[in-house]
Design an enzyme around this catalytic site. Structure first.
Site, PDB file in Angstrom:
ATOM      1  N   THR A  38      63.695  19.554  43.056  1.00 49.28           N
ATOM      2  CA  THR A  38      63.566  18.185  43.555  1.00 49.28           C
ATOM      3  C   THR A  38      62.779  17.406  42.506  1.00 49.28           C
ATOM      4  N   LEU A  83      56.480  29.357  48.503  1.00 46.58           N
ATOM      5  CA  LEU A  83      55.747  28.115  48.252  1.00 46.58           C
ATOM      6  C   LEU A  83      56.616  26.871  48.380  1.00 46.58           C
ATOM      7  N   ALA A  85      58.283  23.687  49.307  1.00 45.75           N
ATOM      8  CA  ALA A  85      58.000  22.757  50.400  1.00 45.75           C
ATOM      9  C   ALA A  85      58.072  21.333  49.861  1.00 45.75           C
ATOM     10  N   THR A 132      48.566  25.408  54.065  1.00 45.84           N
ATOM     11  CA  THR A 132      47.541  24.434  53.690  1.00 45.84           C
ATOM     12  C   THR A 132      46.450  24.346  54.756  1.00 45.84           C
ATOM     13  N   ASP A 133      45.265  23.893  54.362  1.00 46.54           N
ATOM     14  CA  ASP A 133      44.196  23.669  55.357  1.00 46.54           C
ATOM     15  C   ASP A 133      44.500  22.457  56.238  1.00 46.54           C
ATOM     16  N   GLU A 134      45.497  21.646  55.842  1.00 46.46           N
ATOM     17  CA  GLU A 134      45.751  20.409  56.600  1.00 46.46           C
ATOM     18  C   GLU A 134      46.274  20.692  58.008  1.00 46.46           C
ATOM     19  N   TYR A 157      53.737  15.870  57.286  1.00 44.41           N
ATOM     20  CA  TYR A 157      53.616  17.012  56.361  1.00 44.41           C
ATOM     21  C   TYR A 157      52.888  18.169  57.034  1.00 44.41           C
ATOM     22  N   SER A 158      51.684  17.891  57.563  1.00 46.42           N
ATOM     23  CA  SER A 158      50.901  19.007  58.116  1.00 46.42           C
ATOM     24  C   SER A 158      51.533  19.539  59.394  1.00 46.42           C
ATOM     25  N   ALA A 159      52.227  18.671  60.146  1.00 44.89           N
ATOM     26  CA  ALA A 159      52.910  19.146  61.360  1.00 44.89           C
ATOM     27  C   ALA A 159      54.037  20.104  60.982  1.00 44.89           C
ATOM     28  N   LYS A 161      54.196  21.916  58.175  1.00 44.50           N
ATOM     29  CA  LYS A 161      53.598  23.156  57.668  1.00 44.50           C
ATOM     30  C   LYS A 161      53.060  23.994  58.839  1.00 44.50           C
ATOM     31  N   LYS A 196      49.873  12.706  43.417  1.00 40.72           N
ATOM     32  CA  LYS A 196      48.666  13.185  44.100  1.00 40.72           C
ATOM     33  C   LYS A 196      47.454  12.564  43.418  1.00 40.72           C
ATOM     34  N   ARG A 221      37.554  15.822  50.480  1.00 43.55           N
ATOM     35  CA  ARG A 221      38.465  16.940  50.224  1.00 43.55           C
ATOM     36  C   ARG A 221      37.688  18.038  49.491  1.00 43.55           C
ATOM     37  N   ARG A 288      45.731   4.974  54.415  1.00 43.31           N
ATOM     38  CA  ARG A 288      46.887   5.792  54.818  1.00 43.31           C
ATOM     39  C   ARG A 288      46.888   5.913  56.343  1.00 43.31           C
TER      40      ARG A 288
HETATM   41  P1  NAD Z   1      55.125  20.738  44.710  1.00 45.91           P
HETATM   42  O1  NAD Z   1      55.649  19.587  45.505  1.00 45.91           O
HETATM   43  O2  NAD Z   1      54.508  20.513  43.392  1.00 45.91           O
HETATM   44  O3  NAD Z   1      56.298  21.824  44.507  1.00 45.91           O
HETATM   45  C1  NAD Z   1      57.197  22.170  45.514  1.00 45.91           C
HETATM   46  C2  NAD Z   1      58.365  22.891  44.857  1.00 45.91           C
HETATM   47  O4  NAD Z   1      59.300  23.251  45.903  1.00 45.91           O
HETATM   48  C3  NAD Z   1      59.145  22.042  43.846  1.00 45.91           C
HETATM   49  O5  NAD Z   1      59.398  22.778  42.673  1.00 45.91           O
HETATM   50  C4  NAD Z   1      60.443  21.707  44.575  1.00 45.91           C
HETATM   51  O6  NAD Z   1      61.544  21.528  43.691  1.00 45.91           O
HETATM   52  C5  NAD Z   1      60.615  22.925  45.466  1.00 45.91           C
HETATM   53  N1  NAD Z   1      61.435  22.622  46.661  1.00 45.91           N
HETATM   54  C6  NAD Z   1      61.301  21.555  47.497  1.00 45.91           C
HETATM   55  N2  NAD Z   1      62.248  21.602  48.457  1.00 45.91           N
HETATM   56  C7  NAD Z   1      62.985  22.719  48.226  1.00 45.91           C
HETATM   57  C8  NAD Z   1      64.102  23.307  48.877  1.00 45.91           C
HETATM   58  N3  NAD Z   1      64.660  22.739  49.966  1.00 45.91           N
HETATM   59  N4  NAD Z   1      64.613  24.471  48.392  1.00 45.91           N
HETATM   60  C9  NAD Z   1      64.062  25.060  47.274  1.00 45.91           C
HETATM   61  N5  NAD Z   1      63.016  24.522  46.612  1.00 45.91           N
HETATM   62  C10 NAD Z   1      62.479  23.368  47.087  1.00 45.91           C
HETATM   63  O7  NAD Z   1      54.111  21.470  45.711  1.00 45.91           O
HETATM   64  P2  NAD Z   1      52.760  22.253  45.412  1.00 45.91           P
HETATM   65  O8  NAD Z   1      51.633  21.291  45.421  1.00 45.91           O
HETATM   66  O9  NAD Z   1      52.958  23.147  44.264  1.00 45.91           O
HETATM   67  O10 NAD Z   1      52.645  23.126  46.753  1.00 45.91           O
HETATM   68  C11 NAD Z   1      53.270  24.397  46.848  1.00 45.91           C
HETATM   69  C12 NAD Z   1      52.962  25.000  48.207  1.00 45.91           C
HETATM   70  O11 NAD Z   1      51.559  25.116  48.385  1.00 45.91           O
HETATM   71  C13 NAD Z   1      53.480  24.157  49.367  1.00 45.91           C
HETATM   72  O12 NAD Z   1      53.972  25.041  50.362  1.00 45.91           O
HETATM   73  C14 NAD Z   1      52.233  23.432  49.864  1.00 45.91           C
HETATM   74  O13 NAD Z   1      52.319  23.154  51.251  1.00 45.91           O
HETATM   75  C15 NAD Z   1      51.159  24.467  49.584  1.00 45.91           C
HETATM   76  N6  NAD Z   1      49.809  23.907  49.330  1.00 45.91           N
HETATM   77  C16 NAD Z   1      49.615  22.921  48.411  1.00 45.91           C
HETATM   78  C17 NAD Z   1      48.327  22.448  48.169  1.00 45.91           C
HETATM   79  C18 NAD Z   1      48.052  21.386  47.121  1.00 45.91           C
HETATM   80  O14 NAD Z   1      46.915  20.921  47.000  1.00 45.91           O
HETATM   81  N7  NAD Z   1      49.023  20.976  46.321  1.00 45.91           N
HETATM   82  C19 NAD Z   1      47.243  22.981  48.884  1.00 45.91           C
HETATM   83  C20 NAD Z   1      47.487  23.994  49.822  1.00 45.91           C
HETATM   84  C21 NAD Z   1      48.767  24.454  50.035  1.00 45.91           C
HETATM   85  P1  TYD Z   2      46.343  13.625  48.023  1.00 42.95           P
HETATM   86  O1  TYD Z   2      46.172  14.023  46.604  1.00 42.95           O
HETATM   87  O2  TYD Z   2      47.592  12.903  48.433  1.00 42.95           O
HETATM   88  O3  TYD Z   2      46.140  14.952  48.907  1.00 42.95           O
HETATM   89  P2  TYD Z   2      46.009  15.125  50.524  1.00 42.95           P
HETATM   90  O4  TYD Z   2      46.319  13.859  51.191  1.00 42.95           O
HETATM   91  O5  TYD Z   2      47.046  16.156  50.792  1.00 42.95           O
HETATM   92  O6  TYD Z   2      44.613  15.584  50.738  1.00 42.95           O
HETATM   93  O7  TYD Z   2      45.116  12.711  48.441  1.00 42.95           O
HETATM   94  C1  TYD Z   2      43.773  13.163  48.312  1.00 42.95           C
HETATM   95  C2  TYD Z   2      42.879  12.094  48.911  1.00 42.95           C
HETATM   96  O8  TYD Z   2      42.978  10.914  48.102  1.00 42.95           O
HETATM   97  C3  TYD Z   2      43.281  11.684  50.323  1.00 42.95           C
HETATM   98  O9  TYD Z   2      42.122  11.407  51.085  1.00 42.95           O
HETATM   99  C4  TYD Z   2      44.068  10.401  50.107  1.00 42.95           C
HETATM  100  C5  TYD Z   2      43.410   9.767  48.883  1.00 42.95           C
HETATM  101  N1  TYD Z   2      44.314   8.958  48.014  1.00 42.95           N
HETATM  102  C6  TYD Z   2      43.947   7.667  47.655  1.00 42.95           C
HETATM  103  O10 TYD Z   2      42.874   7.157  48.035  1.00 42.95           O
HETATM  104  N2  TYD Z   2      44.796   6.949  46.863  1.00 42.95           N
HETATM  105  C7  TYD Z   2      45.972   7.451  46.413  1.00 42.95           C
HETATM  106  O11 TYD Z   2      46.747   6.723  45.700  1.00 42.95           O
HETATM  107  C8  TYD Z   2      46.333   8.797  46.773  1.00 42.95           C
HETATM  108  C9  TYD Z   2      47.634   9.409  46.316  1.00 42.95           C
HETATM  109  C10 TYD Z   2      45.451   9.518  47.579  1.00 42.95           C
END
Ligand code: NAD
Ligand code: TYD
Length: 351
Positions: A38, A83, A85, A132-134, A157-159, A161, A196, A221, A288
């Protein structure tokens, strides 16, 4: 031990660090990276290991149940690290259904395929679900999430997950599928898509663009360096107890506004700007919807039972992260062309 390990979402941010770690650390095992590619998936993240003999990329969608079933028969996976998602809260507010499809249906497809292929012979098999912790919702000023905190998700998202976590537990309890789950706090580091907070703000500071802080920037966070998350995944995959859940966190809480000020200060220094220059880019924008106030993880179970601990202090991790983005302009240019421009306009212009 030779294993056939399926890693889903391996072209994404965290997944690419996990794939690299496993390809390097387990040369006798075969690592299969299944990813739909994606907007968030990027094979450039894995250029350094793409030619390894124990690595194979498979392009595909976990929503396609029949395709997944055939893959298990073909490649004989005995371990799964899931992973893949949809992972961004703001996108889940704009388009919840995509999150239901990938995060919920996609996870159940993988569970079904593992169950069908492994039949009742679960010896040496493991389905590891990354969450995720969310899912635990939002904390007040005190307290930490533990593995027994009740689920209380607030965003689509969190719902989604949370729902996928419930299905994983249900397949363990009902069918005896060998599963393990971990719930991690916010990750930061190289290769994170610049939607992010941390990579978005690094990119905007660099380009002298406004820094859109939601609400008053008071949300908290708990930040963990992505390679520490990958190490925790390795430890849990190899030593975790079947049926258990492990929380992973950095013990590193920051309000958004304090974190953003650190980014501004370090970047002023690195870009040769006068201190205080980048802070002028801070712009408070509409909050948000359903914005969780505080996440913070108690990871003592993982630390005590499996011996994991974070390796990096935040100051060191954030320096490394900023340096990576400053040194990888081509990566940033590639991922911020095309779809990203429309996303940015829709999400931020007039907010
Ligand atoms: P990301 O969005 O960077 O990567 C997600 C990957 O999944 C991408 O490579 C995408 O192409 C692939 N993907 C999406 N839909 C797909 C599908 N239908 N079939 C096959 N592949 C698909 O996400 P991330 O930040 O690397 O997170 C990875 C995992 O870790 C997720 O499950 C997320 O919930 C979990 N997680 C993330 C964080 C964080 O801070 N980023 C924290 C805790 C848990
Ligand atoms: P994010 O990186 O989207 O992670 P998550 O919402 O999954 O924790 O956001 C981290 C924090 O930053 C969250 O409290 C939302 C805030 N945020 C902003 O204030 N501005 C932004 O443009 C973004 C993307 C996030």
């Amino acid at each position: 031990m030779k294993r056939n390990i399926l890693i889903t979402g391996g072209a994404g941010f965290i997944g690419s660090h996990v794939v690299r770690l496993f390809v390097n650390k387990y040369p006798e095992s075969m690592i299969y990276n299944l990813d739909k590619l994606t907007y968030a998936g990027n094979l450039e993240n894995l250029k350094d290991i793409e030619d390894r003999e124990n690595y194979m990329f498979i392009k595909g969608d976990i929503v396609d149940g029949e395709f997944i079933r055939v893959l298990f028969d073909k490649y004989k996976f005995d371990g799964v690290i899931h992973l893949a998602a949809e992972s961004h809260v703001d996108r889940s507010i704009a388009n919840p259904m995509e999150f239901v499809m990938t995060n919920v249906i996609g996870t159940v497809n993988l569970l079904n395929a593992a169950k069908a292929y492994w039949k009742d012979d679960f010896e040496g098999k493991l389905f590891y679900h990354i969450s995720t912790d969310e899912v635990y919702g939002s904390l007040g000023e005190e307290g930490l999430f533990t593995e027994t905190t009740a689920y209380d998700p607030h965003s689509p998202y969190s719902a989604a997950k949370a729902s996928s976590d419930h299905f994983v537990r249900a397949y363990h309890d009902t069918f005896g599928l060998p599963t393990v789950i971990s719930n991690c706090s916010n990750n930061y580091g190289a290769n994170q898509f610049p939607e992010k907070l941390i990579p978005l703000f690094i990119n905007n500071i660099k380009n002298n663009k406004p820094l859109p802080v939601y609400g008053k920037g008071e949300n908290v966070r708990d930040w963990l360096y992505v390679e520490d998350h990958a190490n925790a995944i390795d430890v849990i995959f190899n030593k975790g107890k079947i049926g258990e859940t492990y929380n992973i966190g950095g013990n590193n809480e920051w309000t958004n506004i304090d974190l953003i000020k650190v980014l501004c200060k370090v970047m002023d220094n690195k870009l040769g700007r006068e201190e205080g220059t980048s802070e002028k880019l801070i712009t408070f924008v509409k909050d948000r919807a359903g914005h969780d106030l505080r996440y913070a993880i108690d990871s003592s179970k993982l630390q005590k039972e499996l011996g994991w601990k974070p390796s990096l202090q935040f100051e060191e991790g954030i320096e490394k992260t900023i340096d990576w983005y400053l040194n990888n302009q081509e990566w940033l240019d590639n991922v911020t062309s095309g779809e990203y421009k429309n996303y940015y306009k829709e999400m931020y212009v007039g907010r």
